[in-house]
Motif scaffolding. Structure first.
Motif, short mmCIF file in Angstrom:
data_model
loop_
_atom_site.label_atom_id
_atom_site.label_comp_id
_atom_site.label_asym_id
_atom_site.label_seq_id
_atom_site.Cartn_x
_atom_site.Cartn_y
_atom_site.Cartn_z
N ILE A 1 0.88 -1.17 0.00
CA ILE A 1 0.00 0.00 0.00
C ILE A 1 0.91 1.22 0.00
O ILE A 1 1.72 1.41 0.91
CB ILE A 1 -0.95 0.01 1.21
N LYS A 2 0.84 2.00 -1.07
CA LYS A 2 1.77 3.11 -1.29
C LYS A 2 1.42 4.29 -0.37
O LYS A 2 0.36 4.31 0.27
CB LYS A 2 1.74 3.49 -2.76
N PRO A 3 2.33 5.29 -0.30
CA PRO A 3 2.10 6.39 0.65
C PRO A 3 0.74 7.07 0.51
O PRO A 3 0.14 7.45 1.52
CB PRO A 3 3.25 7.36 0.32
N ASP A 4 0.24 7.21 -0.71
CA ASP A 4 -1.08 7.86 -0.87
C ASP A 4 -2.19 6.99 -0.28
O ASP A 4 -3.15 7.51 0.31
CB ASP A 4 -1.36 8.20 -2.33
N GLY A 5 -2.07 5.68 -0.39
CA GLY A 5 -3.06 4.78 0.19
C GLY A 5 -3.08 4.86 1.71
O GLY A 5 -4.15 4.86 2.34
N VAL A 6 -1.88 4.96 2.30
CA VAL A 6 -1.79 5.10 3.76
C VAL A 6 -2.37 6.45 4.18
O VAL A 6 -3.21 6.54 5.09
CB VAL A 6 -0.32 4.97 4.23
N GLN A 7 -1.94 7.53 3.49
CA GLN A 7 -2.36 8.88 3.88
C GLN A 7 -3.87 9.07 3.72
O GLN A 7 -4.49 9.83 4.46
CB GLN A 7 -1.59 9.92 3.06
N ARG A 8 -4.46 8.38 2.77
CA ARG A 8 -5.90 8.54 2.53
C ARG A 8 -6.75 7.60 3.39
O ARG A 8 -7.98 7.56 3.25
CB ARG A 8 -6.19 8.32 1.04
N GLY A 9 -6.10 6.84 4.26
CA GLY A 9 -6.85 5.98 5.18
C GLY A 9 -7.46 4.77 4.53
O GLY A 9 -8.54 4.32 4.94
N LEU A 10 -6.75 4.20 3.53
CA LEU A 10 -7.29 3.05 2.79
C LEU A 10 -6.73 1.71 3.25
O LEU A 10 -7.05 0.68 2.66
CB LEU A 10 -7.02 3.24 1.29
N VAL A 11 -5.90 1.72 4.30
CA VAL A 11 -5.24 0.47 4.72
C VAL A 11 -6.27 -0.60 5.10
O VAL A 11 -6.22 -1.74 4.62
CB VAL A 11 -4.25 0.73 5.88
N GLY A 12 -7.20 -0.24 5.96
CA GLY A 12 -8.19 -1.23 6.41
C GLY A 12 -9.05 -1.74 5.26
O GLY A 12 -9.32 -2.95 5.16
N GLU A 13 -9.46 -0.84 4.39
CA GLU A 13 -10.28 -1.22 3.23
C GLU A 13 -9.53 -2.22 2.34
O GLU A 13 -10.10 -3.23 1.89
CB GLU A 13 -10.63 0.04 2.45
N ILE A 14 -8.26 -1.93 2.08
CA ILE A 14 -7.47 -2.79 1.18
C ILE A 14 -7.22 -4.15 1.82
O ILE A 14 -7.41 -5.19 1.18
CB ILE A 14 -6.16 -2.08 0.79
N ILE A 15 -6.82 -4.16 3.07
CA ILE A 15 -6.59 -5.44 3.74
C ILE A 15 -7.90 -6.24 3.77
O ILE A 15 -7.91 -7.45 3.54
CB ILE A 15 -6.02 -5.21 5.16
N GLY A 16 -9.00 -5.56 4.03
CA GLY A 16 -10.30 -6.24 4.08
C GLY A 16 -10.66 -6.92 2.77
O GLY A 16 -11.23 -8.01 2.76
N ARG A 17 -10.31 -6.30 1.66
CA ARG A 17 -10.64 -6.91 0.36
C ARG A 17 -9.88 -8.22 0.16
O ARG A 17 -10.43 -9.20 -0.35
CB ARG A 17 -10.34 -5.93 -0.77
N PHE A 18 -8.61 -8.23 0.54
CA PHE A 18 -7.83 -9.47 0.41
C PHE A 18 -8.31 -10.52 1.40
O PHE A 18 -8.40 -11.72 1.07
CB PHE A 18 -6.33 -9.19 0.57
N GLU A 19 -8.63 -10.10 2.62
CA GLU A 19 -9.12 -11.07 3.62
C GLU A 19 -10.45 -11.68 3.19
O GLU A 19 -10.65 -12.89 3.24
CB GLU A 19 -9.31 -10.38 4.98
N LYS A 20 -11.37 -10.83 2.74
CA LYS A 20 -12.71 -11.32 2.40
C LYS A 20 -12.69 -12.21 1.16
O LYS A 20 -13.52 -13.10 1.03
CB LYS A 20 -13.67 -10.14 2.22
#
Ligand code: CMP
Length: 143
Positions: free
Chosen positions: A8-27
């Motif tokens: 997850i690149k710096p823009d993904g972290v700064q925009r608060g997308l970490v949980g959303e992205i991890i959730g997609r892979f988990e689900k």
């Protein structure tokens, strides 16, 4: 079992997308095998993107990757390299389908939120670069 490297690149972290992205892979059903929240230096970013060193956007890409913390991960599961790339979407967000991460959250190829290995062999190299200490073995009791 197949593994891939996902960042997850710096823009993904700064925009608060970490949980959303991890959730997609988990689900989807993939298993998280390694995770680091780190800021990398120029030399490391240049090693990761060494194959692109002749590209005109290389310096800008390196500046982007070192601009803030990133989340480096190893995900495991059946066909995780190819399926992970489908979850991520096309490199250029202008071409990534709605429903993919880049299709939903990016508009600029230079700020495309996430990276995923493009082949099993590059996944092996990228995991070795980012996780030189190795990946601890564990099995989910849910599987
Ligand atoms: P990634 O999946 O990390 O693989 C290489 C990266 O280079 C890509 O995502 C983009 O971030 C970046 N990239 C590829 N093409 C361009 C481009 N034309 N301009 C800027 N960045 C690019």
């Amino acid at each position: 079992m197949e593994q891939t490297f996902i960042m997850i690149k710096p823009d993904g972290v700064q925009r608060g997308l970490v949980g959303e992205i991890i959730g997609r892979f988990e689900k989807k059903g993939f298993t998280l095998k390694g995770l680091k929240f780190i800021t990398v230096d120029r030399a490391f970013a240049e090693r990761h993107y060494a194959d692109l060193s002749a590209k005109p956007f290389f310096n800008g890409l390196v500046e982007y990757i070192i601009s803030g913390p990133i989340v480096a991960m190893v995900w495991e599961g059946k066909n995780v390299v190819t399926t992970g790339r489908k979850i991520i979407g096309a490199t250029n967000p202008a071409d990534s389908a709605p429903g993919t991460i880049r299709g939903d959250y990016a508009i600029d190829i230079g700020r495309n939120v996430i990276h995923g290995s493009d082949a099993v062999e590059s996944a092996r190299k990228e995991i070795a670069l980012w996780f030189p200490e190795g990946i601890a073995e564990w099995s989910s009791s849910l599987n």
